[in-house]
Write a protein that holds these residues in place. Structure first.
Motif, short mmCIF file in Angstrom:
data_model
loop_
_atom_site.label_atom_id
_atom_site.label_comp_id
_atom_site.label_asym_id
_atom_site.label_seq_id
_atom_site.Cartn_x
_atom_site.Cartn_y
_atom_site.Cartn_z
N HIS A 278 -58.14 -28.74 47.99
CA HIS A 278 -58.16 -30.29 48.73
C HIS A 278 -56.61 -30.58 48.93
O HIS A 278 -56.23 -31.27 49.59
N SER B 20 -63.75 -27.19 48.69
CA SER B 20 -62.70 -27.51 49.37
C SER B 20 -62.61 -26.94 50.72
O SER B 20 -62.27 -27.51 51.36
N THR C 118 -65.29 -28.87 52.69
CA THR C 118 -64.64 -30.19 53.24
C THR C 118 -63.67 -29.93 54.31
O THR C 118 -63.71 -30.78 55.45
N SER D 112 -65.42 -28.99 57.72
CA SER D 112 -65.94 -30.22 58.11
C SER D 112 -65.16 -31.31 58.80
O SER D 112 -65.64 -31.97 59.85
N ASP D 113 -63.91 -31.36 58.38
CA ASP D 113 -63.27 -32.21 58.87
C ASP D 113 -61.84 -31.87 59.78
O ASP D 113 -60.77 -32.38 59.93
N SER E 201 -64.87 -39.80 47.84
CA SER E 201 -66.38 -40.33 48.15
C SER E 201 -66.75 -41.34 47.13
O SER E 201 -66.68 -41.19 46.10
N SER F 21 -62.73 -37.66 53.00
CA SER F 21 -63.73 -36.50 53.25
C SER F 21 -64.85 -37.03 53.80
O SER F 21 -65.53 -37.82 53.25
N TYR G 242 -68.09 -33.80 54.93
CA TYR G 242 -68.73 -33.16 53.89
C TYR G 242 -68.91 -33.94 52.51
O TYR G 242 -69.60 -33.99 51.68
N SER G 243 -67.90 -35.32 52.65
CA SER G 243 -67.96 -36.52 51.62
C SER G 243 -68.03 -35.74 50.29
O SER G 243 -68.84 -36.30 49.43
N SER G 244 -67.03 -34.81 50.11
CA SER G 244 -67.06 -34.27 48.64
C SER G 244 -66.08 -35.20 47.90
O SER G 244 -65.04 -35.59 47.91
N PHE H 188 -62.09 -34.82 46.50
CA PHE H 188 -60.90 -34.55 47.54
C PHE H 188 -59.74 -35.48 47.42
O PHE H 188 -58.81 -35.40 47.59
#
Length: 593
Positions: free
Chosen positions: A57, A86, A89, A92-93, A407, A429, A432-434, A437
């Protein structure tokens, strides 16, 4: 050609590429690489957090702030497995870093040595990584390293950015080969494709036919650093701008043309403009479920009745959910520059005057929304009202603050009301909204911008998952401020139980097993126990002073803010968890074109 150990070659390559940091944790599988890093420790600094997920992260957030990738290192087995979250994450972004994982010695492959995955193939850890990286490389000899390093560095930043994995057997760090540091990668160069003439002609025709256009910008706009051009376009044509969380700040959030986020937890003007527009120009943004009201027509968008120009550097995103009338594979900044040139060649057929009636409508929606939400920003309650917390932080935090968001329900409030004034300053995040992060990424953001204040706004649940960040902040003197949104619950999910399951609350709130009262640890005392500062805020008049003191002290600090869990963000779109029926907006109504 000189003989070099594999570990030495990796270290020298990272130094040549100007990588200032490598984040990671020691293990028996990477001691050979650690030994090589000892020789370059003045040029490539090792930062060792207390968990591998945190290292990832941190690297992710560093790239989001600096747009320059760093590296991570982990040992065999669990250490590298901890990187999956991570890496997912970051992928995804569209965030890039090089994850160097370690594996068992090649001479022991398929014998089941300590921490080998071998059920389907020997040393099979690279297969674990495949879904969460752009590419996984597995060089098994020192002679394979130069090519793998160069290709990995290039892959990270070419096209849509993303993380890569180098999975390296322990022996390769220690063995020697006749190798040299590979040629410089593309890391420091720009690869910016643009639209062709036919595409630009089609764009101009759609603009000429439009009377109610909007821009919808996302992380692609941030990554291409297109804020200046997008703002110029918006101002020149007086076209409103809808922004995804990762695009916030490209146009200042307090700009009159900035409508904010769209979807269930978006702002009313954004949803109203999105569903009533006749043309949407989408720049580096995905139409995911949260930014499209789960694709239900009339709640956020009205495709295909609304015309769509979709610009993205990744061809896979064009038409994923809404087929575009014009789909363009291009860098957002290059496209924005091309559009500005095209507009300068016109005979004033496309200008702000033609869109003035539309903008007048948008201004009305902005005024309505402001009148609806603004009174609560001054509410003085204990526990604190969410709008009051967001509003106070907006007043107290300087324009150059980097906000690192985790998140949770607090993120919904910030998506709806935070006005980011600079690009690369609101870290989310999103895909993936982890959890974790925002808590951990703040450390990487602080290393990327040591002279700027970094404030992480995180939930009590997310912070409790990753409290070890305080140790790292103290060890490396990183003056990050963590503001804990303490509502004694996994409140985002608790809200779903109340909204969709008739309040049948289970497993979503924190209670003391002995007394049954709402429970959390004393986060401020926890912070002080780690050697950082800690402040508890239970009354609204305490918040501004606590933030001011934390910023002034320039020390790691936790501000534990008790926030009312019973106040929920007003939905202006919708969101569905099929097959559960979706809810109607609290404010505003759907409109079908």
């Amino acid at each position: 050609m000189p003989r070099m150990k594999g570990g030495e070659l990796i270290a020298q390559t990272l130094v040549q590429e100007g990588v200032p940091y490598i984040f990671g944790i020691c293990g028996h599988g990477n001691v050979g690489l650690l030994d090589a890093l000892y020789d370059v420790k003045d040029e490539l600094k090792l930062i060792s957090p207390r968990h591998e997920q945190c290292a990832g992260h941190m690297a992710d957030a560093y790239f989001r702030v600096k747009h320059r990738p760093v590296a991570t290192l982990t040992s065999t087995g669990p250490g590298s497995a901890n990187m999956v979250m991570s890496l997912a994450t970051a992928l995804s972004d569209s965030s890039a870093f090089m994850a160097i994982t370690s594996n068992v010695p090649t001479c022991q492959n398929n014998r089941g040595p300590f921490q080998e995955l071998y059920a389907h193939n020997q040393a099979d850890f690279a297969q674990v990584m495949r879904p969460v990286v752009k590419r996984s490389f597995q060089p098994t000899r020192v002679e394979m390293l130069p090519l793998a390093l160069r290709q990995g560095l290039d892959t990270m930043v070419t096209g849509r950015p993303g993380p890569v994995n180098l999975d390296i057997p322990y022996n390769v760090y220690q063995e020697e080969g006749d190798v040299s540091v590979p040629a410089r990668s593309h890391v420091g160069l720009s690869h910016r494709p643009g639209a062709n003439d036919e595409d630009m002609s089609a764009v101009m025709r759609l603009l000429e036919a439009s009377r109610r256009p909007v821009f919808f910008i996302g992380h692609g706009a941030t990554l291409s650093e297109a804020g200046q051009e997008i703002t110029q376009l918006a101002q020149q044509l007086q076209i409103p701008v809808i922004t995804s969380p990762n695009g916030m700040g490209c146009i200042p959030g307090d700009h009159p043309l900035a409508l904010g986020f769209i979807g269930r937890n978006g702002a009313y003007p954004a949803n109203e403009a999105g569903r009533r527009a006749d043309l949407v120009i989408t720049l580096g943004t995905r139409f995911d479920d949260r930014s499209s009201s789960s694709w239900h027509p009339g709640y956020s968008w009205n495709f295909p009745s609304t015309k769509l120009i979709h610009v993205d550097i990744d061809p896979q995103e064009l038409g994923r959910n809404y087929p575009p009338d014009v789909g363009i594979i291009a860098d957002v900044r290059v496209f924005a520059q091309q559009l500005l040139r095209e507009l300068s060649r016109q005979d004033n057929a496309i200008n702000a005057q033609r869109f003035a009636p539309w903008l007048e409508e948008v201004r009305g929606w902005q005024s309505q929304w402001e009148a609806f939400v603004r009174p609560h920003f001054e509410d003085s309650t204990s526990p604190l009202r969410p709008e009051f917390v967001v509003g106070t932080l907006q007043k107290m935090l300087p324009d150059d603050v980097i906000l690192s968001l985790d998140s949770g329900v607090h993120h919904n409030w910030f998506m709806q009301f935070w006005k980011s004034r600079r690009p690369q300053s609101m870290l989310n995040s999103w895909g993936y909204s982890s959890m974790g992060f925002g808590v951990c990424g703040a450390l990487g953001a602080q290393l990327a911008a040591p002279d700027r204040p970094v404030v992480a706004v995180v939930g009590d649940g997310g912070f409790t998952m990753t409290p070890y960040v305080l140790c790292t902040a103290v060890e490396y003197n990183l003056p990050v401020v963590w503001i804990i949104w303490n509502n004694f619950a996994w409140s985002a999910i608790r809200d779903l139980q109340y909204g969709l399951f008739d309040g049948r609350e289970i497993g979503t709130a924190f209670y003391n097993g002995e007394t049954g009262e709402r429970y959390n640890p004393d986060f401020a005392a926890w912070s002080r126990a780690c050697g950082a500062d800690g402040i508890t805020v239970k009354r609204p008049q305490e918040l501004a002073a606590a933030v001011e003191l934390a910023l002034k002290n320039r020390r790691p600090c936790v501000i534990d803010v008790h926030v009312d869990a019973e106040v929920r963000p007003p939905s202006t779109g919708t969101w569905q968890l099929p097959p559960i029926p979706y809810k109607e907006p609290v404010y505003g109504k759907p409109f079908l074109a």
